[in-house]
Design a protein around this motif. Structure first.
Motif, PDB file in Angstrom:
ATOM      1  N   ILE A 236     -18.395  47.599  27.215  1.00  0.00           N
ATOM      2  CA  ILE A 236     -17.287  46.690  26.946  1.00  0.00           C
ATOM      3  C   ILE A 236     -16.691  46.172  28.253  1.00  0.00           C
ATOM      4  O   ILE A 236     -16.344  46.956  29.145  1.00  0.00           O
ATOM      5  CB  ILE A 236     -16.185  47.389  26.127  1.00  0.00           C
ATOM      6  CG1 ILE A 236     -16.760  47.983  24.846  1.00  0.00           C
ATOM      7  CG2 ILE A 236     -15.043  46.423  25.822  1.00  0.00           C
ATOM      8  CD1 ILE A 236     -17.320  46.980  23.891  1.00  0.00           C
ATOM      9  N   GLY A 237     -16.594  44.861  28.375  1.00  0.00           N
ATOM     10  CA  GLY A 237     -15.821  44.238  29.445  1.00  0.00           C
ATOM     11  C   GLY A 237     -16.417  44.286  30.835  1.00  0.00           C
ATOM     12  O   GLY A 237     -15.725  43.956  31.802  1.00  0.00           O
ATOM     13  N   ILE A 258     -19.097  51.611  41.868  1.00  0.00           N
ATOM     14  CA  ILE A 258     -17.786  52.069  42.295  1.00  0.00           C
ATOM     15  C   ILE A 258     -16.762  51.590  41.280  1.00  0.00           C
ATOM     16  O   ILE A 258     -16.774  50.427  40.861  1.00  0.00           O
ATOM     17  CB  ILE A 258     -17.429  51.510  43.694  1.00  0.00           C
ATOM     18  CG1 ILE A 258     -18.476  51.935  44.718  1.00  0.00           C
ATOM     19  CG2 ILE A 258     -16.049  51.979  44.117  1.00  0.00           C
ATOM     20  CD1 ILE A 258     -18.631  53.419  44.868  1.00  0.00           C
ATOM     21  N   GLY A 259     -15.871  52.488  40.876  1.00  0.00           N
ATOM     22  CA  GLY A 259     -14.844  52.099  39.924  1.00  0.00           C
ATOM     23  C   GLY A 259     -14.070  53.289  39.410  1.00  0.00           C
ATOM     24  O   GLY A 259     -14.399  54.454  39.688  1.00  0.00           O
ATOM     25  N   ASP A 260     -13.027  53.005  38.636  1.00  0.00           N
ATOM     26  CA  ASP A 260     -12.187  54.060  38.080  1.00  0.00           C
ATOM     27  C   ASP A 260     -12.949  54.872  37.039  1.00  0.00           C
ATOM     28  O   ASP A 260     -13.911  54.384  36.426  1.00  0.00           O
ATOM     29  CB  ASP A 260     -10.938  53.451  37.437  1.00  0.00           C
ATOM     30  CG  ASP A 260     -10.030  52.779  38.462  1.00  0.00           C
ATOM     31  OD1 ASP A 260     -10.218  53.050  39.663  1.00  0.00           O
ATOM     32  OD2 ASP A 260      -9.157  51.984  38.064  1.00  0.00           O
ATOM     33  N   GLU A 514     -25.060  47.002  44.669  1.00  0.00           N
ATOM     34  CA  GLU A 514     -23.771  47.690  44.632  1.00  0.00           C
ATOM     35  C   GLU A 514     -22.859  46.952  43.659  1.00  0.00           C
ATOM     36  O   GLU A 514     -22.760  45.724  43.686  1.00  0.00           O
ATOM     37  CB  GLU A 514     -23.136  47.750  46.020  1.00  0.00           C
ATOM     38  CG  GLU A 514     -23.947  48.588  46.999  1.00  0.00           C
ATOM     39  CD  GLU A 514     -23.265  48.729  48.349  1.00  0.00           C
ATOM     40  OE1 GLU A 514     -23.563  49.716  49.040  1.00  0.00           O
ATOM     41  OE2 GLU A 514     -22.435  47.866  48.701  1.00  0.00           O
ATOM     42  N   ILE A 515     -22.182  47.724  42.796  1.00  0.00           N
ATOM     43  CA  ILE A 515     -21.372  47.145  41.728  1.00  0.00           C
ATOM     44  C   ILE A 515     -19.976  47.758  41.768  1.00  0.00           C
ATOM     45  O   ILE A 515     -19.830  48.972  41.918  1.00  0.00           O
ATOM     46  CB  ILE A 515     -21.998  47.423  40.338  1.00  0.00           C
ATOM     47  CG1 ILE A 515     -23.423  46.868  40.268  1.00  0.00           C
ATOM     48  CG2 ILE A 515     -21.144  46.835  39.230  1.00  0.00           C
ATOM     49  CD1 ILE A 515     -24.156  47.277  38.995  1.00  0.00           C
ATOM     50  N   VAL A 516     -18.976  46.910  41.606  1.00  0.00           N
ATOM     51  CA  VAL A 516     -17.606  47.366  41.411  1.00  0.00           C
ATOM     52  C   VAL A 516     -17.231  47.081  39.962  1.00  0.00           C
ATOM     53  O   VAL A 516     -17.217  45.919  39.539  1.00  0.00           O
ATOM     54  CB  VAL A 516     -16.628  46.660  42.365  1.00  0.00           C
ATOM     55  CG1 VAL A 516     -15.196  47.131  42.086  1.00  0.00           C
ATOM     56  CG2 VAL A 516     -17.001  46.934  43.811  1.00  0.00           C
ATOM     57  N   THR A 517     -16.962  48.126  39.187  1.00  0.00           N
ATOM     58  CA  THR A 517     -16.621  47.934  37.778  1.00  0.00           C
ATOM     59  C   THR A 517     -15.168  47.487  37.637  1.00  0.00           C
ATOM     60  O   THR A 517     -14.316  47.826  38.463  1.00  0.00           O
ATOM     61  CB  THR A 517     -16.835  49.226  36.969  1.00  0.00           C
ATOM     62  OG1 THR A 517     -16.033  50.260  37.528  1.00  0.00           O
ATOM     63  CG2 THR A 517     -18.296  49.630  37.008  1.00  0.00           C
ATOM     64  N   SER A 518     -14.892  46.727  36.602  1.00  0.00           N
ATOM     65  CA  SER A 518     -13.542  46.217  36.338  1.00  0.00           C
ATOM     66  C   SER A 518     -12.729  47.274  35.605  1.00  0.00           C
ATOM     67  O   SER A 518     -13.267  48.088  34.854  1.00  0.00           O
ATOM     68  CB  SER A 518     -13.615  44.945  35.487  1.00  0.00           C
ATOM     69  OG  SER A 518     -14.422  43.956  36.114  1.00  0.00           O
ATOM     70  N   ASN A 519     -11.415  47.259  35.811  1.00  0.00           N
ATOM     71  CA  ASN A 519     -10.543  48.186  35.089  1.00  0.00           C
ATOM     72  C   ASN A 519      -9.676  47.492  34.050  1.00  0.00           C
ATOM     73  O   ASN A 519      -8.889  48.135  33.365  1.00  0.00           O
ATOM     74  CB  ASN A 519      -9.662  48.984  36.055  1.00  0.00           C
ATOM     75  CG  ASN A 519      -8.862  48.078  36.986  1.00  0.00           C
ATOM     76  OD1 ASN A 519      -8.679  46.888  36.710  1.00  0.00           O
ATOM     77  ND2 ASN A 519      -8.403  48.633  38.087  1.00  0.00           N
ATOM     78  N   CYS A 520      -9.815  46.155  33.919  1.00  0.00           N
ATOM     79  CA  CYS A 520      -9.129  45.423  32.859  1.00  0.00           C
ATOM     80  C   CYS A 520      -9.846  44.110  32.622  1.00  0.00           C
ATOM     81  O   CYS A 520     -10.665  43.668  33.446  1.00  0.00           O
ATOM     82  CB  CYS A 520      -7.655  45.180  33.205  1.00  0.00           C
ATOM     83  SG  CYS A 520      -7.397  44.143  34.656  1.00  0.00           S
ATOM     84  N   MET A 521      -9.548  43.481  31.503  1.00  0.00           N
ATOM     85  CA  MET A 521     -10.147  42.193  31.162  1.00  0.00           C
ATOM     86  C   MET A 521      -9.084  41.312  30.513  1.00  0.00           C
ATOM     87  O   MET A 521      -8.064  41.806  30.009  1.00  0.00           O
ATOM     88  CB  MET A 521     -11.342  42.368  30.218  1.00  0.00           C
ATOM     89  CG  MET A 521     -11.026  43.036  28.901  1.00  0.00           C
ATOM     90  SD  MET A 521     -12.497  43.292  27.881  1.00  0.00           S
ATOM     91  CE  MET A 521     -11.789  44.166  26.464  1.00  0.00           C
ATOM     92  N   LEU A 570      -6.215  43.404  28.949  1.00  0.00           N
ATOM     93  CA  LEU A 570      -6.557  44.585  28.158  1.00  0.00           C
ATOM     94  C   LEU A 570      -7.210  45.611  29.066  1.00  0.00           C
ATOM     95  O   LEU A 570      -8.043  45.269  29.900  1.00  0.00           O
ATOM     96  CB  LEU A 570      -7.518  44.209  27.024  1.00  0.00           C
ATOM     97  CG  LEU A 570      -7.030  43.150  26.034  1.00  0.00           C
ATOM     98  CD1 LEU A 570      -8.186  42.694  25.142  1.00  0.00           C
ATOM     99  CD2 LEU A 570      -5.889  43.683  25.188  1.00  0.00           C
ATOM    100  N   THR A 571      -6.818  46.867  28.916  1.00  0.00           N
ATOM    101  CA  THR A 571      -7.368  47.908  29.785  1.00  0.00           C
ATOM    102  C   THR A 571      -8.843  48.161  29.488  1.00  0.00           C
ATOM    103  O   THR A 571      -9.311  47.991  28.358  1.00  0.00           O
ATOM    104  CB  THR A 571      -6.586  49.224  29.623  1.00  0.00           C
ATOM    105  OG1 THR A 571      -7.089  50.174  30.564  1.00  0.00           O
ATOM    106  CG2 THR A 571      -6.754  49.793  28.222  1.00  0.00           C
ATOM    107  N   LEU A 572      -9.551  48.590  30.517  1.00  0.00           N
ATOM    108  CA  LEU A 572     -10.942  49.018  30.354  1.00  0.00           C
ATOM    109  C   LEU A 572     -11.106  50.509  30.670  1.00  0.00           C
ATOM    110  O   LEU A 572     -12.231  50.981  30.848  1.00  0.00           O
ATOM    111  CB  LEU A 572     -11.866  48.185  31.258  1.00  0.00           C
ATOM    112  CG  LEU A 572     -12.112  46.745  30.783  1.00  0.00           C
ATOM    113  CD1 LEU A 572     -12.945  45.976  31.790  1.00  0.00           C
ATOM    114  CD2 LEU A 572     -12.791  46.732  29.417  1.00  0.00           C
TER     115      LEU A 572
END
Length: 634
Positions: A236-237, A258-260, A514-521, A570-572
């Motif tokens: 999702i997202g 890399i991400g939360d 290398e990927i930075v994941t999102s923490n919201c959308m 919206l939070t991820l």
């Protein structure tokens, strides 16, 4: 079962391949089955060919209820051929007793029924229409019953494979009519499967996207929402991350994410393993080295052949021991008879005593020549199914031995009780991931030495296994290089990246992404639909909580807005949101409700507060927090 029937089964059992078995069985089936008693006995026989015969004859020789019960049991057999035979038996049962179709539909609709049984019932629909075209209408009623249910694994099989491929191949006009009927129906799952009648499957994610709007119109509960079995469709997202993961899986590239926590990094890694294609899997064996026992040899062969190779060696050893024992016992009995005859003829016991002494001497020689239990068979390090998915190994937090392989300590190191060195070798996560994905979260937990070894493994695509405990008896053992051709997927945060070995980071940047994941959308209708799917996915995965009403899902979405920390977002952090979904489901079960309502979500919010939120609630009137509690939390 008479002697002749047992001889037939033994002859079939010794056939070299299942294709030979299935070629012989139809010719000999009438010899094996004479009455209903034979059916029941064959159904319990350890030889799978006997159970196959029972499945194919049960509908003709047993009463309806007995045949149905027997076939339902055989449909869950460990052997695929027996399960297929049960599908044929279930189809024959429909032909003899058409009313039993209602019982089959109940099996398909039962969420607690075994998946193997559901698949056998669904496969009987194909058998049915191929045996008799006039049975097509009956078969389609089974397909509709399956496709009308929420999309779990067996229903997805019917929607895409059975309907999309088999039906269209056999009856293209009927498939087209069925497609139009399902598109115009009011059932969201039927509309979902209608798209797949054209032969599209889960691997085409655009199909899921194209049907999002149609499926999520007018739904009342999450039970109406299809859930994809394709993991990448469940993310999702993380649109950019999904795009890169697809590309990395196709080209077998390394990935650093890399991400939360809770934003989908481990799911992306699992989805990448599911998408890996074109990589042949292998079974890896470690063999004894007669010249240098502390340097075991390594062999690899096609997936699935390793266990058969070892069983072949064991069988040869058993036969050899049997032949030797037979010869020795013939000698012993012969000597005994000769000694007794000579003693009787000469009227002297000296011949008997001499024979007994010779008997003891030969027994000692036999034990020296054929040591009991000494068989230097290979050891399986890794074993895979020839048709199974690529392996996914989560090595998060593994120490050096678990990650890179190790040699166990042997407490019996002498006196004839010691274990052969090759039997002490244990594969590491890098070897278990050969041909698949090695996933390591919190990469900073790896020592620099382990990171250096990991770098060597991904460069050389092989790494020897050696004893890693200095005080262990296995510290001197070192195998030949063991294959470890895997795709490395690392995850963590920026602090973890700073602690990575520079050469390992450089290797990933040069040969991967290398990927930075999102923490919201953004808060949009499309992303809200994604959250509706997320809630449905959590319910299906949990398997213990009821479905949500639309208002309850809206309450969860409002929490996603509040937890995002940004307006119109919206939070991820979906792991925490999933905890809210499960807590609300637990409360609904406690209240004996069939559906989760808004009030259940509101109650769940009160009992799923974090420790920090609970401590804040305990703040006294003067604005001071209980220091004792804070110390305990820290």
């Amino acid at each position: 079962m008479n002697i002749f029937q047992k001889l037939i089964l033994q002859m079939v059992k010794k056939a070299d391949s299942p294709s030979v078995d299935l070629a012989l069985l139809p010719l000999l089936r009438h010899r094996l089955v004479q009455n209903s008693g034979d059916i029941l006995e064959l159904a319990q026989h350890p030889v799978w060919q006997a159970r196959w015969v029972a499945a194919r004859n049960a509908a003709n020789l047993l009463p309806q209820d007995d045949a149905c019960s027997l076939l339902c049991n055989l449909a869950q057999d460990i052997k695929r051929n027996v399960r297929e035979g049960a599908s044929h038996g279930l189809a024959m049962l429909i032909e003899k007793h058409p009313a039993i179709i209602n019982f089959y539909e109940k099996i398909i609709a039962d969420r607690e029924a075994a998946k193997a049984l559901q698949k056998a019932v669904l496969h009987s629909a194909i058998v049915l229409w191929r045996r008799d075209q006039e049975q097509l209408i009956v078969a389609l009623s089974l397909l509709r019953a399956a496709a009308s249910r929420p999309v779990a694994e067996p229903y997805r099989t019917i929607g895409s494979k059975v309907v999309g491929i088999e039906l269209k191949k056999d009856f293209p006009e009927a498939a087209e009519r069925l497609k139009n009927e399902w598109i115009s129906s009011g059932n969201a799952n039927l509309r979902y499967h209608a798209v797949r009648i054209d032969g599209k499957t889960d691997s085409t994610d655009s199909t899921d996207h194209a049907t999002d709007t149609a499926i999520l119109e007018g739904w009342k509960t999450t039970e109406e929402i299809p859930v994809s079995t394709n993991l990448i469709s469940q993310v999702i997202g993380q649109g950019r991350a999904v795009e890169i993961i697809r590309l990395a899986a196709k080209q077998s590239r390394f990935v650093l994410m890399i991400g939360d926590s809770g934003t989908g990094k481990s799911m992306l890694a699992s989805a990448m393993a599911q998408m890996l294609s074109g990589r042949s899997l292998e079974d890896i064996l470690v063999l004894p080295n007669p010249a240098q026992p502390i340097n075991p040899l390594i062999s690899h062969m096609q997936a699935g052949k390793g266990p058969k190779y070892i069983e072949k060696i064991r069988e040869a050893h058993r036969q050899s021991c049997t032949y030797i024992s037979y010869i020795w016992w013939v000698i012993f009995v012969g000597l005994g008879i000769a000694g007794l005859a000579m003693s009787y003829a000469q009227k002297s016991v000296i011949y008997f005593v001499g024979t007994f002494a010779l008997f003891l001497f030969l027994l000692w020689v036999r034990r020296r020549l054929v040591p009991a239990g000494k068989i230097k068979e290979p050891k399986l390090l890794t074993v895979h199914s020839p048709v199974g998915p690529a392996p996914f190994i989560d090595a998060t937090g593994f120490h050096a031995g678990a990650l890179l392989g190790d040699v166990r300590h042997d407490p019996f190191q002498s006196g004839g009780k010691e274990a052969p060195p090759h039997q002490l070798v244990e594969a590491g996560a890098i070897h278990l991931a050969h041909g698949g994905i090695l996933f390591i979260d919190e990469v900073s937990t790896l020592s620099i030495e382990s990171q250096q070894q990991l770098l060597t493994a991904i460069q050389e695509k092989q790494l020897p296994i050696t004893g890693r405990s200095p005080g262990s008896s296995g510290s001197m053992v070192r195998t030949e290089p063991v294959p470890c051709d895997f795709v490395l997927v690392l995850a963590g945060n920026m602090d973890d990246v700073k602690k990575m070995h520079p050469a390992l980071r450089s290797r990933i940047r040069g040969y991967g992404y290398e990927i930075v994941t999102s923490n919201c959308m953004a808060d949009s209708d499309e992303n809200r639909n994604h959250l509706v799917r997320f809630v449905t996915q959590e319910i299906v995965k949990d398997g213990k909580i009821p479905h949500f009403t639309r208002d309850a899902v809206d309450a969860v979405i409002r929490q996603a807005m509040r937890r995002s920390g940004k307006p119109k977002h919206l939070t991820l952090h979906l792991r925490e949101l999933g905890g809210l979904v499960r807590a609300a489901g637990d409360i609904a079960i406690e209240s004996r409700e069939n559906l989760v309502q808004t009030e259940h979500v509101d109650r769940a919010l009160k009992i799923t507060k974090s420790l920090e939120e609970q401590l804040k609630a305990k703040q006294d009137k003067n604005g001071h927090i209980n220091v004792f509690l804070m110390d305990n939390v820290s």
